[in-house]
Write a protein that holds these residues in place. Structure first.
Motif, PDB file in Angstrom:
ATOM      1  N   LEU A  24       0.828  -1.207   0.000  1.00  0.00           N
ATOM      2  CA  LEU A  24       0.000   0.000   0.000  1.00  0.00           C
ATOM      3  C   LEU A  24       0.865   1.261   0.000  1.00  0.00           C
ATOM      4  CD1 LEU A  24      -2.820  -1.023   2.518  1.00  0.00           C
ATOM      5  CD2 LEU A  24      -2.961  -0.899   0.024  1.00  0.00           C
ATOM      6  N   LEU A  25       1.919   1.271   0.832  1.00  0.00           N
ATOM      7  CA  LEU A  25       2.813   2.435   0.845  1.00  0.00           C
ATOM      8  C   LEU A  25       3.561   2.557  -0.473  1.00  0.00           C
ATOM      9  CD1 LEU A  25       4.126   4.801   2.297  1.00  0.00           C
ATOM     10  CD2 LEU A  25       5.780   3.198   3.293  1.00  0.00           C
ATOM     11  N   ALA A  26       3.964   1.438  -1.064  1.00  0.00           N
ATOM     12  CA  ALA A  26       4.669   1.481  -2.345  1.00  0.00           C
ATOM     13  C   ALA A  26       3.779   2.062  -3.439  1.00  0.00           C
ATOM     14  CB  ALA A  26       5.142   0.078  -2.731  1.00  0.00           C
ATOM     15  N   ILE A  27       2.492   1.700  -3.437  1.00  0.00           N
ATOM     16  CA  ILE A  27       1.562   2.248  -4.436  1.00  0.00           C
ATOM     17  C   ILE A  27       1.439   3.760  -4.271  1.00  0.00           C
ATOM     18  CG2 ILE A  27      -0.857   2.279  -5.161  1.00  0.00           C
ATOM     19  CD1 ILE A  27      -0.954  -0.705  -4.464  1.00  0.00           C
ATOM     20  N   VAL A  28       1.291   4.205  -3.017  1.00  0.00           N
ATOM     21  CA  VAL A  28       1.183   5.645  -2.763  1.00  0.00           C
ATOM     22  C   VAL A  28       2.444   6.364  -3.226  1.00  0.00           C
ATOM     23  CG1 VAL A  28       1.004   7.396  -0.954  1.00  0.00           C
ATOM     24  CG2 VAL A  28      -0.450   5.368  -0.868  1.00  0.00           C
ATOM     25  N   MET A  29       3.607   5.819  -2.873  1.00  0.00           N
ATOM     26  CA  MET A  29       4.857   6.475  -3.244  1.00  0.00           C
ATOM     27  C   MET A  29       5.099   6.435  -4.748  1.00  0.00           C
ATOM     28  SD  MET A  29       5.865   7.763  -0.533  1.00  0.00           S
ATOM     29  CE  MET A  29       7.302   8.471  -1.339  1.00  0.00           C
ATOM     30  N   ALA A  30       4.603   5.395  -5.425  1.00  0.00           N
ATOM     31  CA  ALA A  30       4.743   5.335  -6.876  1.00  0.00           C
ATOM     32  C   ALA A  30       3.974   6.480  -7.530  1.00  0.00           C
ATOM     33  CB  ALA A  30       4.244   3.992  -7.394  1.00  0.00           C
ATOM     34  N   PHE A  31       2.752   6.725  -7.054  1.00  0.00           N
ATOM     35  CA  PHE A  31       1.963   7.823  -7.608  1.00  0.00           C
ATOM     36  C   PHE A  31       2.571   9.178  -7.238  1.00  0.00           C
ATOM     37  CE2 PHE A  31      -1.274   4.581  -8.205  1.00  0.00           C
ATOM     38  CZ  PHE A  31      -1.903   4.998  -9.372  1.00  0.00           C
ATOM     39  N   VAL A  32       3.018   9.319  -5.992  1.00  0.00           N
ATOM     40  CA  VAL A  32       3.620  10.581  -5.569  1.00  0.00           C
ATOM     41  C   VAL A  32       4.909  10.859  -6.344  1.00  0.00           C
ATOM     42  CG1 VAL A  32       4.724  11.770  -3.632  1.00  0.00           C
ATOM     43  CG2 VAL A  32       2.585  10.526  -3.273  1.00  0.00           C
ATOM     44  N   ALA A  86      10.158  -1.921   8.699  1.00  0.00           N
ATOM     45  CA  ALA A  86       9.932  -2.856   7.595  1.00  0.00           C
ATOM     46  C   ALA A  86       8.985  -2.277   6.560  1.00  0.00           C
ATOM     47  CB  ALA A  86       9.380  -4.169   8.147  1.00  0.00           C
ATOM     48  N   ILE A  87       7.880  -1.690   7.019  1.00  0.00           N
ATOM     49  CA  ILE A  87       6.889  -1.141   6.089  1.00  0.00           C
ATOM     50  C   ILE A  87       7.460   0.058   5.350  1.00  0.00           C
ATOM     51  CG2 ILE A  87       4.648   0.006   5.949  1.00  0.00           C
ATOM     52  CD1 ILE A  87       3.760  -1.732   8.297  1.00  0.00           C
ATOM     53  N   VAL A  88       8.103   0.976   6.087  1.00  0.00           N
ATOM     54  CA  VAL A  88       8.660   2.175   5.459  1.00  0.00           C
ATOM     55  C   VAL A  88       9.768   1.800   4.473  1.00  0.00           C
ATOM     56  CG1 VAL A  88       9.959   4.287   5.894  1.00  0.00           C
ATOM     57  CG2 VAL A  88       8.019   3.700   7.346  1.00  0.00           C
ATOM     58  N   GLY A  89      10.662   0.913   4.888  1.00  0.00           N
ATOM     59  CA  GLY A  89      11.757   0.519   4.007  1.00  0.00           C
ATOM     60  C   GLY A  89      11.271  -0.146   2.731  1.00  0.00           C
ATOM     61  N   LEU A  90      10.377  -1.125   2.864  1.00  0.00           N
ATOM     62  CA  LEU A  90       9.861  -1.817   1.689  1.00  0.00           C
ATOM     63  C   LEU A  90       9.026  -0.879   0.819  1.00  0.00           C
ATOM     64  CD1 LEU A  90       8.808  -5.180   3.385  1.00  0.00           C
ATOM     65  CD2 LEU A  90      10.612  -4.906   1.684  1.00  0.00           C
ATOM     66  N   GLY A  91       8.187  -0.051   1.451  1.00  0.00           N
ATOM     67  CA  GLY A  91       7.326   0.848   0.693  1.00  0.00           C
ATOM     68  C   GLY A  91       8.107   1.869  -0.110  1.00  0.00           C
ATOM     69  N   LEU A  92       9.118   2.481   0.507  1.00  0.00           N
ATOM     70  CA  LEU A  92       9.914   3.485  -0.196  1.00  0.00           C
ATOM     71  C   LEU A  92      10.774   2.850  -1.291  1.00  0.00           C
ATOM     72  CD1 LEU A  92      11.072   5.778   2.758  1.00  0.00           C
ATOM     73  CD2 LEU A  92       9.277   6.227   1.077  1.00  0.00           C
ATOM     74  N   HIS A  93      11.339   1.683  -0.990  1.00  0.00           N
ATOM     75  CA  HIS A  93      12.218   1.032  -1.964  1.00  0.00           C
ATOM     76  C   HIS A  93      11.450   0.602  -3.211  1.00  0.00           C
ATOM     77  CE1 HIS A  93      15.755  -1.294  -3.246  1.00  0.00           C
ATOM     78  NE2 HIS A  93      14.888  -2.226  -3.624  1.00  0.00           N
ATOM     79  N   TYR A  94      10.385  -0.140  -3.020  1.00  0.00           N
ATOM     80  CA  TYR A  94       9.639  -0.637  -4.182  1.00  0.00           C
ATOM     81  C   TYR A  94       8.737   0.438  -4.779  1.00  0.00           C
ATOM     82  CZ  TYR A  94      11.419  -5.244  -3.166  1.00  0.00           C
ATOM     83  OH  TYR A  94      12.269  -6.314  -2.969  1.00  0.00           O
ATOM     84  N   GLY A  95       8.409   1.478  -4.008  1.00  0.00           N
ATOM     85  CA  GLY A  95       7.693   2.606  -4.578  1.00  0.00           C
ATOM     86  C   GLY A  95       8.515   3.326  -5.628  1.00  0.00           C
ATOM     87  N   ALA A  96       9.844   3.360  -5.453  1.00  0.00           N
ATOM     88  CA  ALA A  96      10.716   3.986  -6.456  1.00  0.00           C
ATOM     89  C   ALA A  96      10.663   3.211  -7.767  1.00  0.00           C
ATOM     90  CB  ALA A  96      12.149   4.051  -5.924  1.00  0.00           C
ATOM     91  N   TYR A  97      10.693   1.882  -7.684  1.00  0.00           N
ATOM     92  CA  TYR A  97      10.558   1.078  -8.899  1.00  0.00           C
ATOM     93  C   TYR A  97       9.163   1.240  -9.500  1.00  0.00           C
ATOM     94  CZ  TYR A  97      14.947  -1.381  -7.965  1.00  0.00           C
ATOM     95  OH  TYR A  97      16.275  -1.689  -7.766  1.00  0.00           O
ATOM     96  N   GLY A  98       8.151   1.291  -8.638  1.00  0.00           N
ATOM     97  CA  GLY A  98       6.792   1.474  -9.127  1.00  0.00           C
ATOM     98  C   GLY A  98       6.603   2.804  -9.825  1.00  0.00           C
TER      99      GLY A  98
END
Length: 223
Positions: A24-32, A86-98
């Motif tokens: 969920l955080l990765a999706i948000v960061m991908a759009f942002v 864990a959530i912040v690290g995974l979300g930010l990392h994969y959000g960049a790829y997203g």
């Protein structure tokens, strides 16, 4: 196996929870990140590019260690729980790829679609919501599915910051019982089943999105 499975199931539930919130955080960061990189303002584009390049160009494990071990130190003094890290690290990392996937999907939409929306005097929000984004999602969903599976597998690294996920439980049981083959074969099967469930869900969602586009466009082309 009947004795080991309930203990591994406890770690599986933690893995699923981390994967869901991290996605969920990765999706948000991908759009942002995509919105920032496509912004007409240069400072926002710079911030978006820095975010994507830093988190895409460095190791996920190092990022988790940085959030867990470095942030509590001066001058930051920000203490996060292992679950939050864990959530912040995974979300930010994969959000960049997203963000890169989404940016490429938006670029793949034909320019004529944008020009037609402008000719109809549609607002920027309406153009994105009704014209551009639905078509871009068809291109973005297949690579996004792969990225979500990578995120699921990446949750195994959170065992190194003391979270009792599936991998952490497997290592504990291995040290306690020395049944290495049985434990890690069962762990492998659990990760595989989770990945297949996620892939099946995303394929269903992809069919629904593609079907909606086809239903709206084919009759118009035929007429």
């Amino acid at each position: 196996m009947r004795e080991l499975f309930p203990l591994l199931l406890q770690g599986t539930l933690v893995t699923i929870e981390i994967a869901v919130f991290g996605t969920l955080l990765a999706i948000v960061m991908a759009f942002v990140g995509t919105a920032a990189r496509l912004s007409p303002w240069a400072p926002l584009r710079w911030i978006g590019n820095v975010y994507v390049e830093v988190f895409r160009g460095t190791s996920l494990l190092v990022q988790l260690f940085w959030f867990f071990f470095v942030l509590p130190l001066p001058p930051f003094r920000v203490e996060l729980t292992p679950f939050t890290v864990a959530i912040v690290g995974l979300g930010l990392h994969y959000g960049a790829y997203g963000s890169e996937i989404l940016r490429g999907a938006l670029r793949s939409v034909p320019g004529g679609q944008f020009e037609a929306a402008l000719a109809l005097n549609m607002s920027a929000f309406s153009r994105m919501r009704r014209i551009i984004l639905p078509q871009a999602m068809i291109c973005a969903l297949p690579p996004a599915t792969n990225l979500m599976i990578e995120l699921l597998k990446g949750t195994s690294l959170v065992s190194l910051i003391t979270l009792s996920d599936l991998t952490f439980r497997a290592r504990q049981l291995d040290e306690a019982t020395f049944k290495t083959a049985e434990i890690f074969c069962l762990t492998l099967v659990i990760y595989f089943v989770l990945a297949q469930l996620l892939a099946t869900l995303m394929r269903y969602f992809e069919r629904r999105v593609s079907h909606g586009i086809i239903v709206r466009t084919v009759p118009k082309a035929a007429s």
